[in-house]
Design an enzyme around this catalytic site. Structure first.
Site, PDB file in Angstrom:
ATOM      1  N   GLN A 127      -4.812  10.954  -1.088  1.00 38.77           N
ATOM      2  CA  GLN A 127      -4.079  11.857  -0.195  1.00 38.77           C
ATOM      3  C   GLN A 127      -4.985  12.888   0.485  1.00 38.77           C
ATOM      4  OE1 GLN A 127      -1.044  11.435   0.715  1.00 38.77           O
ATOM      5  NE2 GLN A 127      -0.293   9.974  -0.806  1.00 38.77           N
ATOM      6  N   ALA A 162      -5.834   1.776  -3.247  1.00 37.56           N
ATOM      7  CA  ALA A 162      -6.109   2.698  -4.353  1.00 37.56           C
ATOM      8  C   ALA A 162      -5.652   2.153  -5.706  1.00 37.56           C
ATOM      9  CB  ALA A 162      -5.452   4.046  -4.078  1.00 37.56           C
ATOM     10  N   CYS A 192       5.951   4.522  -4.681  1.00 38.88           N
ATOM     11  CA  CYS A 192       5.748   3.545  -5.751  1.00 38.88           C
ATOM     12  C   CYS A 192       6.836   3.589  -6.808  1.00 38.88           C
ATOM     13  CB  CYS A 192       4.382   3.757  -6.386  1.00 38.88           C
ATOM     14  SG  CYS A 192       3.010   3.459  -5.249  1.00 38.88           S
ATOM     15  N   HIS A 214      -4.149   2.996   4.723  1.00 34.31           N
ATOM     16  CA  HIS A 214      -2.837   3.213   5.341  1.00 34.31           C
ATOM     17  C   HIS A 214      -2.348   4.650   5.198  1.00 34.31           C
ATOM     18  CE1 HIS A 214      -0.006   3.172   1.757  1.00 34.31           C
ATOM     19  NE2 HIS A 214      -1.131   2.765   1.200  1.00 34.31           N
ATOM     20  N   SER A 254      -7.147   4.733   0.312  1.00 34.61           N
ATOM     21  CA  SER A 254      -6.392   3.648   0.956  1.00 34.61           C
ATOM     22  C   SER A 254      -6.272   3.938   2.439  1.00 34.61           C
ATOM     23  CB  SER A 254      -4.983   3.531   0.354  1.00 34.61           C
ATOM     24  OG  SER A 254      -5.020   3.011  -0.957  1.00 34.61           O
ATOM     25  N   ASN A 305       0.360  13.535  -4.600  1.00 35.14           N
ATOM     26  CA  ASN A 305       1.072  12.827  -3.537  1.00 35.14           C
ATOM     27  C   ASN A 305       2.500  13.323  -3.321  1.00 35.14           C
ATOM     28  OD1 ASN A 305       1.129  11.493  -6.215  1.00 35.14           O
ATOM     29  ND2 ASN A 305       2.675  10.194  -5.277  1.00 35.14           N
TER      30      ASN A 305
END
Length: 390
Positions: free
Chosen positions: A178, A70, A322, A200, A198, A150
């Site tokens: 998300q 992302a 992050c 994962h 993304s 998130n």
């Protein structure tokens, strides 16, 4: 170990791993080497994965471009749209609670001449659609808003936002990282122009994601972030990560089968026990529409970092992975009106299809024990109980 940090990353599904292994062991050819059979087979696997993801999202395969995740997609869209559409205008609209990948990129673009409006949110993390409408100007080229926050799990009204953008002839980019694997999500009925995800986050491998660019009668123009070969219709150069792309395709299929209601039931059981059995705790954004798996909870006068160190067998977080190394309070919670202290005392718990009720009950018991211990030794807590502190 009990893992409740699924908004940061999720456990790899065994079926995803099994699908990836042949492309690490036997079918390891470069997917751009179409001169030989092994290369063509790898390329075919990529296109099959693209079709699988397109079917889940209800889009055309040629509208999907594989990226590293992302963050790369966010940079590609924000930078690319700014470069290609600057003749129309330089105004971008986003929100104060967006992911740092969006906020940091917008800050970078401001130094390059962009004008960025950061929409505020209310105490539940919701934006005001009338404010969005009034913020759009003739120079607005892009609105960039996530589908699900998130940190808090707050769901934005994406359909309404997309309609506003469409009626004002403004491009709309949705960070849907998300959403996949946590709610029903497709792009057939929502006029989103750009969308990213993304793998994962929905039990796929790390380091692989996708960018959706809607095909229109007048093609959307995006400047390439990574130049190189002719991969991904020249939008994203570089050797294909075939095992990860294959894994993402399988993960997207499995994500569409997840029982969201069961996860939400576990989440509600967790929150009910927390509020019943631990005094002075607040579920942040509880009154807002939230994704099924996320709880962000403030424990009065108990610092999140101290709490996490005392329950090392439970994986939770104080916010976005992050920015987990940052000493600053969560920008999301601050935008919602929490004080620095309240933000520092908040923790995020994010469940997955692998979370069990035993995990939840063990977590509640551990939290009760540790929080009571911290508070009993805290003069600040005692002053609060004596009515000397707020």
């Amino acid at each position: 170990m009990i893992y409740l940090d699924n908004n940061a990353t999720s456990r790899l599904d065994e079926r995803v791993l099994d699908s990836m292994l042949p492309y690490l062991r036997e079918d390891y050819a470069n997917a751009s080497s179409l001169q030989h059979k092994m290369g063509r087979h790898a390329n075919q696997a990529i296109e099959e994965s693209r079709k699988s993801l397109a079917q889940v999202l209800q889009v055309q395969p040629k509208e999907l471009f594989f990226t590293s995740g992302a963050t790369e997609s966010i940079n590609t869209v924000l930078r690319g749209v700014f470069l290609r559409y600057h003749a129309k205008g330089n105004h971008i609209i986003t929100c104060q609670t967006e992911h740092k990948a969006t906020l940091a990129t917008c800050e970078y673009l401001e130094k390059k001449g962009a004008r960025v409006s950061y929409l505020p949110v209310d105490k539940n993390g919701a934006i005001d659609l009338d404010t969005l409408k009034s913020t759009i100007t003739p120079q607005t080229i892009l609105v960039s808003l996530m589908s699900v926050n998130n940190e808090t799990g707050v769901i934005h009204p994406i359909k309404e936002i997309a309609d506003i953008c469409q009626s004002n002839n403004v491009l709309f980019f949705c960070d849907s990282t998300q959403s996949i694997g946590k709610q029903a999500f497709d792009l057939i009925s929502v006029p989103i122009d750009f969308c990213c995800l993304s793998a994962h986050k929905f039990h796929g491998p790390k380091g692989i994601g996708a960018l959706f660019i809607r095909r229109k009668s007048k093609p959307l123009q995006v400047e390439s972030l990574i130049t190189g070969g002719n991969q991904e219709q020249t939008l994203r150069g570089g050797t294909y990560n075939v095992p990860a792309i294959v894994g993402m395709g399988i993960a997207s299929r499995q994500a569409s089968k997840i029982d969201f209601a069961a996860i939400e039931q576990l989440r509600n059981h967790f929150e009910n026990r927390i509020q019943t059995e631990i005094e002075d705790c607040t579920i942040n954004a509880k009154e807002a529409p939230r994704i099924c798996n996320t709880s962000n909870i403030m424990f009065k006068h108990v610092r999140g970092n101290e709490l996490m160190t005392k329950i090392p067998d439970i994986a939770i977080s104080s916010g976005s992975a992050c920015v987990s190394g940052s000493r600053d309070p969560s920008h999301v919670l601050k935008a919602m009106g929490l004080t620095d202290d309240e933000a520092f005392c908040s923790l995020r718990f994010s469940l997955s299809k692998y979370t069990t009720q035993r995990d939840i009950d063990h977590t509640v018991e551990a939290l009760k024990t540790v929080i009571n211990s911290i508070r009993q030794q805290s003069p600040i807590w005692q002053m609060y109980k004596d009515g000397l502190l707020g």
